[in-house]
Scaffold this motif. Structure first.
Motif, PDB file in Angstrom:
ATOM      1  N   TRP A 278      35.314  -4.189 -33.581  1.00 33.19           N
ATOM      2  CA  TRP A 278      36.104  -5.021 -32.678  1.00 33.19           C
ATOM      3  C   TRP A 278      36.624  -4.186 -31.514  1.00 33.19           C
ATOM      4  CZ3 TRP A 278      37.171 -10.260 -33.622  1.00 33.19           C
ATOM      5  CH2 TRP A 278      36.760 -10.748 -34.861  1.00 33.19           C
ATOM      6  N   PHE A 279      36.847  -4.847 -30.385  1.00 39.81           N
ATOM      7  CA  PHE A 279      37.475  -4.186 -29.244  1.00 39.81           C
ATOM      8  C   PHE A 279      38.646  -5.034 -28.759  1.00 39.81           C
ATOM      9  CE2 PHE A 279      33.884  -6.673 -27.523  1.00 39.81           C
ATOM     10  CZ  PHE A 279      34.511  -7.453 -26.554  1.00 39.81           C
ATOM     11  N   LEU A 280      39.673  -4.355 -28.248  1.00 39.00           N
ATOM     12  CA  LEU A 280      40.869  -5.040 -27.764  1.00 39.00           C
ATOM     13  C   LEU A 280      41.355  -4.332 -26.495  1.00 39.00           C
ATOM     14  CD1 LEU A 280      43.876  -6.132 -30.015  1.00 39.00           C
ATOM     15  CD2 LEU A 280      44.098  -5.616 -27.598  1.00 39.00           C
ATOM     16  N   PHE A 281      41.439  -5.102 -25.409  1.00 42.53           N
ATOM     17  CA  PHE A 281      41.945  -4.611 -24.131  1.00 42.53           C
ATOM     18  C   PHE A 281      43.063  -5.526 -23.649  1.00 42.53           C
ATOM     19  CE2 PHE A 281      37.438  -3.271 -24.124  1.00 42.53           C
ATOM     20  CZ  PHE A 281      37.584  -1.907 -23.883  1.00 42.53           C
ATOM     21  N   ASP A 282      43.908  -5.012 -22.768  1.00 40.18           N
ATOM     22  CA  ASP A 282      44.898  -5.857 -22.094  1.00 40.18           C
ATOM     23  C   ASP A 282      45.129  -5.318 -20.687  1.00 40.18           C
ATOM     24  OD1 ASP A 282      47.290  -4.000 -22.064  1.00 40.18           O
ATOM     25  OD2 ASP A 282      47.003  -4.128 -24.223  1.00 40.18           O
ATOM     26  N   ASP A 283      45.885  -6.070 -19.893  1.00 37.88           N
ATOM     27  CA  ASP A 283      46.082  -5.689 -18.491  1.00 37.88           C
ATOM     28  C   ASP A 283      47.395  -4.954 -18.252  1.00 37.88           C
ATOM     29  OD1 ASP A 283      47.884  -7.756 -18.788  1.00 37.88           O
ATOM     30  OD2 ASP A 283      47.300  -8.819 -16.964  1.00 37.88           O
ATOM     31  N   VAL A 284      48.056  -4.529 -19.338  1.00 40.41           N
ATOM     32  CA  VAL A 284      49.296  -3.752 -19.203  1.00 40.41           C
ATOM     33  C   VAL A 284      49.042  -2.278 -19.481  1.00 40.41           C
ATOM     34  CG1 VAL A 284      51.648  -3.442 -20.093  1.00 40.41           C
ATOM     35  CG2 VAL A 284      50.749  -5.745 -19.694  1.00 40.41           C
ATOM     36  N   ARG A 285      48.279  -1.975 -20.526  1.00 45.71           N
ATOM     37  CA  ARG A 285      47.939  -0.575 -20.786  1.00 45.71           C
ATOM     38  C   ARG A 285      47.057  -0.015 -19.675  1.00 45.71           C
ATOM     39  NH1 ARG A 285      44.711  -0.183 -25.387  1.00 45.71           N
ATOM     40  NH2 ARG A 285      44.339  -2.429 -25.352  1.00 45.71           N
ATOM     41  N   ASP A 286      46.217  -0.855 -19.094  1.00 44.18           N
ATOM     42  CA  ASP A 286      45.414  -0.489 -17.924  1.00 44.18           C
ATOM     43  C   ASP A 286      45.733  -1.479 -16.818  1.00 44.18           C
ATOM     44  OD1 ASP A 286      43.678   1.768 -17.860  1.00 44.18           O
ATOM     45  OD2 ASP A 286      42.478   0.860 -19.446  1.00 44.18           O
ATOM     46  N   THR A 287      46.189  -0.986 -15.684  1.00 43.91           N
ATOM     47  CA  THR A 287      46.584  -1.873 -14.583  1.00 43.91           C
ATOM     48  C   THR A 287      45.554  -1.892 -13.464  1.00 43.91           C
ATOM     49  OG1 THR A 287      47.858  -0.075 -13.583  1.00 43.91           O
ATOM     50  CG2 THR A 287      49.034  -1.572 -15.072  1.00 43.91           C
ATOM     51  N   PHE A 288      44.447  -1.170 -13.631  1.00 43.36           N
ATOM     52  CA  PHE A 288      43.388  -1.190 -12.626  1.00 43.36           C
ATOM     53  C   PHE A 288      42.055  -1.009 -13.334  1.00 43.36           C
ATOM     54  CE2 PHE A 288      45.143   3.070 -12.973  1.00 43.36           C
ATOM     55  CZ  PHE A 288      44.022   3.840 -13.241  1.00 43.36           C
ATOM     56  N   ASN A 289      40.985  -1.355 -12.641  1.00 46.38           N
ATOM     57  CA  ASN A 289      39.640  -1.268 -13.210  1.00 46.38           C
ATOM     58  C   ASN A 289      38.997   0.084 -12.909  1.00 46.38           C
ATOM     59  OD1 ASN A 289      39.483  -3.891 -14.350  1.00 46.38           O
ATOM     60  ND2 ASN A 289      39.196  -4.749 -12.304  1.00 46.38           N
ATOM     61  N   PRO A 290      38.105   0.588 -13.773  1.00 42.16           N
ATOM     62  CA  PRO A 290      37.720  -0.057 -15.033  1.00 42.16           C
ATOM     63  C   PRO A 290      38.819   0.038 -16.083  1.00 42.16           C
ATOM     64  CG  PRO A 290      36.677   2.075 -14.875  1.00 42.16           C
ATOM     65  CD  PRO A 290      37.363   1.845 -13.565  1.00 42.16           C
ATOM     66  N   THR A 291      38.911  -0.993 -16.914  1.00 37.03           N
ATOM     67  CA  THR A 291      39.856  -1.033 -18.025  1.00 37.03           C
ATOM     68  C   THR A 291      39.180  -0.376 -19.225  1.00 37.03           C
ATOM     69  OG1 THR A 291      40.856  -3.056 -17.197  1.00 37.03           O
ATOM     70  CG2 THR A 291      41.149  -2.581 -19.527  1.00 37.03           C
ATOM     71  N   ASN A 292      39.718   0.757 -19.684  1.00 34.37           N
ATOM     72  CA  ASN A 292      39.012   1.486 -20.739  1.00 34.37           C
ATOM     73  C   ASN A 292      39.928   2.062 -21.815  1.00 34.37           C
ATOM     74  OD1 ASN A 292      40.212   3.562 -19.345  1.00 34.37           O
ATOM     75  ND2 ASN A 292      38.305   4.498 -18.621  1.00 34.37           N
ATOM     76  N   GLN A 293      41.176   1.587 -21.875  1.00 35.04           N
ATOM     77  CA  GLN A 293      42.066   2.027 -22.957  1.00 35.04           C
ATOM     78  C   GLN A 293      41.796   1.150 -24.177  1.00 35.04           C
ATOM     79  OE1 GLN A 293      43.947   4.802 -22.599  1.00 35.04           O
ATOM     80  NE2 GLN A 293      43.035   4.947 -20.565  1.00 35.04           N
ATOM     81  N   LEU A 294      40.943   1.654 -25.053  1.00 34.96           N
ATOM     82  CA  LEU A 294      40.406   0.857 -26.154  1.00 34.96           C
ATOM     83  C   LEU A 294      41.234   1.016 -27.421  1.00 34.96           C
ATOM     84  CD1 LEU A 294      38.072  -0.825 -27.471  1.00 34.96           C
ATOM     85  CD2 LEU A 294      36.964   1.376 -27.962  1.00 34.96           C
ATOM     86  N   LEU A 295      41.613  -0.115 -28.021  1.00 35.09           N
ATOM     87  CA  LEU A 295      42.123  -0.163 -29.383  1.00 35.09           C
ATOM     88  C   LEU A 295      41.173  -1.026 -30.205  1.00 35.09           C
ATOM     89  CD1 LEU A 295      45.952  -0.479 -28.758  1.00 35.09           C
ATOM     90  CD2 LEU A 295      44.802   1.417 -29.927  1.00 35.09           C
ATOM     91  N   GLU A 296      41.032  -0.684 -31.483  1.00 36.81           N
ATOM     92  CA  GLU A 296      40.061  -1.354 -32.339  1.00 36.81           C
ATOM     93  C   GLU A 296      40.789  -2.011 -33.513  1.00 36.81           C
ATOM     94  OE1 GLU A 296      36.203   1.353 -32.258  1.00 36.81           O
ATOM     95  OE2 GLU A 296      38.032   2.567 -32.361  1.00 36.81           O
ATOM     96  N   PRO A 297      40.858  -3.328 -33.551  1.00 35.94           N
ATOM     97  CA  PRO A 297      41.628  -4.016 -34.592  1.00 35.94           C
ATOM     98  C   PRO A 297      41.215  -3.700 -36.018  1.00 35.94           C
ATOM     99  CG  PRO A 297      41.156  -5.513 -32.793  1.00 35.94           C
ATOM    100  CD  PRO A 297      40.379  -4.257 -32.510  1.00 35.94           C
ATOM    101  N   HIS A 298      39.979  -3.278 -36.247  1.00 38.98           N
ATOM    102  CA  HIS A 298      39.514  -2.999 -37.610  1.00 38.98           C
ATOM    103  C   HIS A 298      39.778  -1.565 -38.031  1.00 38.98           C
ATOM    104  CE1 HIS A 298      36.338  -1.520 -35.060  1.00 38.98           C
ATOM    105  NE2 HIS A 298      35.710  -0.982 -36.079  1.00 38.98           N
ATOM    106  N   LEU A 299      40.333  -0.746 -37.145  1.00 39.55           N
ATOM    107  CA  LEU A 299      40.577   0.665 -37.435  1.00 39.55           C
ATOM    108  C   LEU A 299      42.002   1.048 -37.064  1.00 39.55           C
ATOM    109  CD1 LEU A 299      37.295   2.200 -35.964  1.00 39.55           C
ATOM    110  CD2 LEU A 299      37.804   1.821 -38.384  1.00 39.55           C
ATOM    111  N   ASN A 300      42.514   2.095 -37.718  1.00 34.70           N
ATOM    112  CA  ASN A 300      43.846   2.589 -37.357  1.00 34.70           C
ATOM    113  C   ASN A 300      43.770   3.691 -36.296  1.00 34.70           C
ATOM    114  OD1 ASN A 300      42.925   4.816 -38.760  1.00 34.70           O
ATOM    115  ND2 ASN A 300      44.589   4.860 -40.264  1.00 34.70           N
ATOM    116  N   ASN A 301      42.618   3.861 -35.692  1.00 34.86           N
ATOM    117  CA  ASN A 301      42.420   4.915 -34.698  1.00 34.86           C
ATOM    118  C   ASN A 301      43.429   4.828 -33.570  1.00 34.86           C
ATOM    119  OD1 ASN A 301      40.217   5.529 -36.219  1.00 34.86           O
ATOM    120  ND2 ASN A 301      38.680   5.095 -34.662  1.00 34.86           N
ATOM    121  N   ALA A 302      43.770   5.996 -33.022  1.00 35.02           N
ATOM    122  CA  ALA A 302      44.571   6.023 -31.806  1.00 35.02           C
ATOM    123  C   ALA A 302      43.749   5.463 -30.648  1.00 35.02           C
ATOM    124  CB  ALA A 302      45.014   7.450 -31.500  1.00 35.02           C
TER     125      ALA A 302
END
Length: 317
Positions: A278-302
């Motif tokens: 899974w991938f999860l992005f939002d427009d607050v952690r990244d405020t400009f493109n490309p948006t690449n601050q990735l969190l993965e709902p199925h993992l506890n990864n940073a």
């Protein structure tokens, strides 16, 4: 800009980023409107801590972890109170470790006020449920007790949900996703990278209706007959505010454009036909493109600054 009945999306959904203190910590939202959240999903950005889910239907002392199959556990030290525009954190490092950075996503339902549906009395569905619904924003939180037999559960939205996320509250079991992009004959597991799986016992091979969603016969994911209780988060699309669907990748650096008709603030997805996470992005952690601050709902990864990135645009991504 697409026509929408929602003038200010921040009245119904907001992302908040902050740094933990390790002591009681009142978090205030930043949106144009105040938001008293009913569903809170948070993750440490710079630590390998589990994802955390709380809601005002189950109560703030019940912590669920989307990246695990474990049943929710009792936790009175992570979120201690809901405010008119945010929430208060306790001392737990789950969402408030000293100097740890976090992202929290918040949705409004009905302020914790629930409706009980006695299916036999109302003739809505066949399995009793308790729900709190925000019909304006197309979101409801539903709890039910498993019956062990296929049946229909009232969701309170007054429109057809296109995403239903269900978790067993008593027994270890994967989080089951019904998603319009995968179809009712399949389910996706939030806590794994597995491809969609066929299984009539989960959603009964039946697309939800404007009043109910269907669960199959005895299964630990959505409807075990052992008296287990379940929580479901249900979403229906609202023009100009939310959208659910699927797309086909093209394998190019200039990837597929996904049209939503509005600028999305929160994007979650998964390859449904292959074992990719899974991938999860939002427009607050990244405020400009490309948006690449990735969190993965199925993992506890940073959070990672991954080579997998997206552009969030005025009408899609």
């Amino acid at each position: 800009m697409a026509y929408t009945t929602i003038d200010d999306p921040s009245a119904h959904f907001q992302t908040k980023i902050y740094t933990g203190t390790g002591s009681s910590n009142a978090i205030t939202n930043d949106g144009n409107s105040d938001l008293q959240p009913d569903w809170i999903w948070g993750k440490a950005r710079n630590q390998t801590y589990n994802h955390n889910v709380f809601d005002t239907s189950r109560g703030l002392s019940e912590r669920a972890t989307p990246d695990q199959t474990d049943a929710p556990n009792s936790d009175s030290t992570t979120i201690t109170a809901i405010g008119s525009d945010g929430f208060t954190l306790g001392t737990s490092a789950n969402l408030n470790g000293s100097s740890v950075t976090y992202a929290v996503w918040q949705w409004k339902a009905n302020g914790g006020t629930t409706t009980t549906n006695d299916a036999s009395a109302t003739s809505v569905g066949t399995i009793d449920s308790v729900y709190q619904a925000n019909t304006t924003a197309g979101f409801s939180i539903v709890t039910h007790t498993g019956s062990g037999s296929a049946g229909n559960i009232a969701h309170g939205l007054g429109a057809v949900p296109e995403w239903v996320l269900t978790k067993n509250r008593n027994t270890a079991a994967s989080w089951a996703n019904y998603h319009v992009g995968a179809g009712a004959e399949y389910y996706l597991e939030l806590d794994t990278a597995d491809a969609r799986e066929a299984g009539s016992s989960v959603w009964g091979d039946t697309t939800p209706s404007s009043t109910t969603f269907r669960v199959g016969g005895a299964n630990t994911k959505t409807n075990s007959g052992s008296g287990d209780t379940f929580v479901s988060y249900c979403f229906t699309p609202i023009q100009g505010y939310s959208k659910f669907g699927s797309y086909t990748g093209n394998g190019n650096a200039d990837g597929t454009f996904v049209h939503t008709g509005f600028r999305p603030a929160w994007i979650m997805g998964k390859r449904s036909t292959g074992g990719h996470g899974w991938f999860l992005f939002d427009d607050v952690r990244d405020t400009f493109n490309p948006t690449n601050q990735l969190l993965e709902p199925h993992l506890n990864n940073a959070e990672t600054n991954d080579s997998f990135d997206i552009d969030i645009l005025s009408n899609g991504f």
